[in-house]
Design an enzyme around this catalytic site. Sequence first.
Site, PDB file in Angstrom:
ATOM      1  NE  ARG A  50      -3.591  -1.737   2.916  1.00  7.05           N
ATOM      2  CZ  ARG A  50      -4.883  -1.422   2.802  1.00  7.05           C
ATOM      3  NH1 ARG A  50      -5.256  -0.196   2.554  1.00  7.05           N
ATOM      4  NH2 ARG A  50      -5.803  -2.336   2.952  1.00  7.05           N
ATOM      5  CE  LYS A 158      -4.426 -22.575   9.256  1.00  6.43           C
ATOM      6  NZ  LYS A 158      -3.489 -21.771  10.065  1.00  6.43           N
ATOM      7  CG  HIS A 188       2.775 -24.346   6.419  1.00  2.00           C
ATOM      8  ND1 HIS A 188       1.766 -23.799   7.158  1.00  2.00           N
ATOM      9  CD2 HIS A 188       3.744 -24.662   7.298  1.00  2.00           C
ATOM     10  CE1 HIS A 188       2.119 -23.786   8.442  1.00  2.00           C
ATOM     11  NE2 HIS A 188       3.314 -24.292   8.554  1.00  2.00           N
ATOM     12  CE  LYS A 192       5.087 -28.040   8.869  1.00  2.00           C
ATOM     13  NZ  LYS A 192       6.158 -27.115   9.158  1.00  2.00           N
ATOM     14  CD  GLU A 226       2.297 -24.137  17.058  1.00  2.00           C
ATOM     15  OE1 GLU A 226       3.095 -23.499  16.378  1.00  2.00           O
ATOM     16  OE2 GLU A 226       1.101 -23.831  17.194  1.00  2.00           O
ATOM     17  CG  ASP A 245      -3.985 -21.356  14.162  1.00  2.00           C
ATOM     18  OD1 ASP A 245      -3.882 -20.973  12.987  1.00  2.00           O
ATOM     19  OD2 ASP A 245      -3.048 -21.287  14.987  1.00  2.00           O
ATOM     20  CG  HIS A 250      -1.836 -26.967   9.639  1.00  2.00           C
ATOM     21  ND1 HIS A 250      -1.833 -26.496   8.355  1.00  2.00           N
ATOM     22  CD2 HIS A 250      -1.447 -25.910  10.409  1.00  2.00           C
ATOM     23  CE1 HIS A 250      -1.461 -25.228   8.341  1.00  2.00           C
ATOM     24  NE2 HIS A 250      -1.228 -24.849   9.576  1.00  2.00           N
ATOM     25  CE  LYS A 340      -0.802 -20.974  18.267  1.00  2.00           C
ATOM     26  NZ  LYS A 340       0.387 -21.226  17.436  1.00  2.00           N
TER      27      LYS A 340
HETATM   28  C1  BG6 Z   1       0.109 -21.776  11.270  1.00  2.00           C
HETATM   29  C2  BG6 Z   1      -0.685 -21.364  12.477  1.00  2.00           C
HETATM   30  O1  BG6 Z   1      -0.743 -22.213  10.235  1.00  2.00           O
HETATM   31  O2  BG6 Z   1       0.992 -22.830  11.624  1.00  2.00           O
HETATM   32  C3  BG6 Z   1       0.216 -20.969  13.637  1.00  2.00           C
HETATM   33  O3  BG6 Z   1      -1.521 -20.261  12.141  1.00  2.00           O
HETATM   34  C4  BG6 Z   1       1.211 -22.086  13.923  1.00  2.00           C
HETATM   35  O4  BG6 Z   1      -0.542 -20.688  14.806  1.00  2.00           O
HETATM   36  C5  BG6 Z   1       1.920 -22.482  12.646  1.00  2.00           C
HETATM   37  O5  BG6 Z   1       2.138 -21.617  14.898  1.00  2.00           O
HETATM   38  C6  BG6 Z   1       2.832 -23.666  12.879  1.00  2.00           C
HETATM   39  O6  BG6 Z   1       3.551 -23.918  11.722  1.00  2.00           O
HETATM   40  P1  BG6 Z   1       4.939 -24.679  11.791  1.00  2.00           P
HETATM   41  O7  BG6 Z   1       5.319 -24.912  10.384  1.00  2.00           O
HETATM   42  O8  BG6 Z   1       5.878 -23.772  12.539  1.00  2.00           O
HETATM   43  O9  BG6 Z   1       4.680 -25.931  12.564  1.00  2.00           O
END
Ligand code: BG6
Length: 472
Positions: A50, A158, A188, A192, A226, A245, A250, A340
């Site tokens: 922007r 996402k 993503h 992996k 995490e 999330d 995932h 988390k």
């Molecule tokens: C994201 C989530 O999609 O994936 C995050 O929004 C999360 O909250 C992250 O921390 C984890 O990704 P990775 O690749 O670090 O395991």
Amino acid sequence: MSQNPKLESSILIIFGITGDLAKRKVLPAIYRLCKDNLLPEGTKIIGISRREVSKDEILDTVNLCVSEENNVCDPDIIHKLSSWLEMFKLDPLVDEDYINLSHYLSSIEQAAGKCMDRLFYLSIPPQVYGPIITSLGKHGLNSSCEHQKAVTRLLVEKPFGYDITSAEELINETEKVFSEEQIFRIDHYLAKETAQNILKFRRHNPVFSSQWDAKHISRIHVIAKEKIGIENRVNFYENVGAMRDLIQSHLMQLLALTAMDMPQELTSDEVHSKKYEFLASLIPQTVREEVLNSVIRGQYDSYKEEVNNPHSATETFVSMILKSNNPTWKNCIFQLTTGKSLDEKATIIQVYFGDSNPNILTFRIQPDEGIDINLIIEQPGFIHNLRTVKMNFSYSQDFDDSHDAYERVLVDAIRGDKLLFATKKEILTSWHLLQPILNSWQTNNDDLRIYKSGSQGPAITILNDTVSDKLN
Ligand code: BG6
């Protein structure tokens, strides 16, 4: 990818180039691809923002070389990137700016003397996708130059919606402008290395492939723990929580890869069709009683203070049990767990062969990517004791060629391979399954368990013991 795919030079247009995701993941992935010679000469990267930002500002401030020793970049690669990168100022709500962008992209193609594939990467929050996608369509940016001699694709991140209704809306709005063929929805975790290996492993190891059903497998547990908390993403996380999330996207995807029927061929269409069939076979828990018995949600102890909301009921932990109505999986327990602020970072998939003393096959998605299995053996000596030992394979010991998930996402989107991307049917099916749980949570927060940061999360023994018995 030791044999590198040959890509055509294309134009990568990144919306949100100054944003967090672009800085942390997308730009470092582009640096690596450039370094590994995966992006051909003639590639163009257009950074959309922007405000007025110079490319030097981007190249100087972004830590592009996180994967390099001591974070030191190779000056030749930076030079190359600098020659490919151009910045373009665009206000998403101003028509004129899209017209200018369209002219600008045409001028790049004219200079190259050919139509080029265009990849629009929306590295921005999904709430602002709508107007951008509509404007791309309005100004003809959803198709490429000269009668489709090249392709235009849309790459989106996402979360795909906040609930079933918003997911449907987002999908419908996007489809008005781009065909399903053109849309690449990133998950993503699918990109992996170890996640990608799941299907190949299942297919090519007869000792396992002949036993991949509920007669032999009693439980499949997908875990994404995490160590980090919400890392200042207060607004985002307060509205989202762990279910939306990680579970909705995932973890459901990883489970689908692990439990789907094996297709004849591992083509994108066949894999997506089997993945969808499996997701559609999962049984929703529609009654609150069922939800309470099969889903545990938790919140880490410092969360409310961190988000400055003493009444927050956002879950930072979920563990849930599912069953499938597919006869192959009769009575098998599927469990998904994420949280988390836990004691460690670990994404693993555990496949339990047998009931009481199972052999557990573990796909270690991250960190320390690999596969292991525990075996029961007799301990040496005169007392006939049984012991559990581990057979272990580690990617880092056997291979030195590895690519980050975002590198793969970009390569596959550029070459139009949809295998690693989530389809709309998969996304909507996952929402259908989880929506009743979210609805039930809204009625009452009594079941939210507070757990200590840095711990293993709330006890999930109720699920492990009681519910699995009940479900059997
Ligand atoms: C994201 C989530 O999609 O994936 C995050 O929004 C999360 O909250 C992250 O921390 C984890 O990704 P990775 O690749 O670090 O395991």
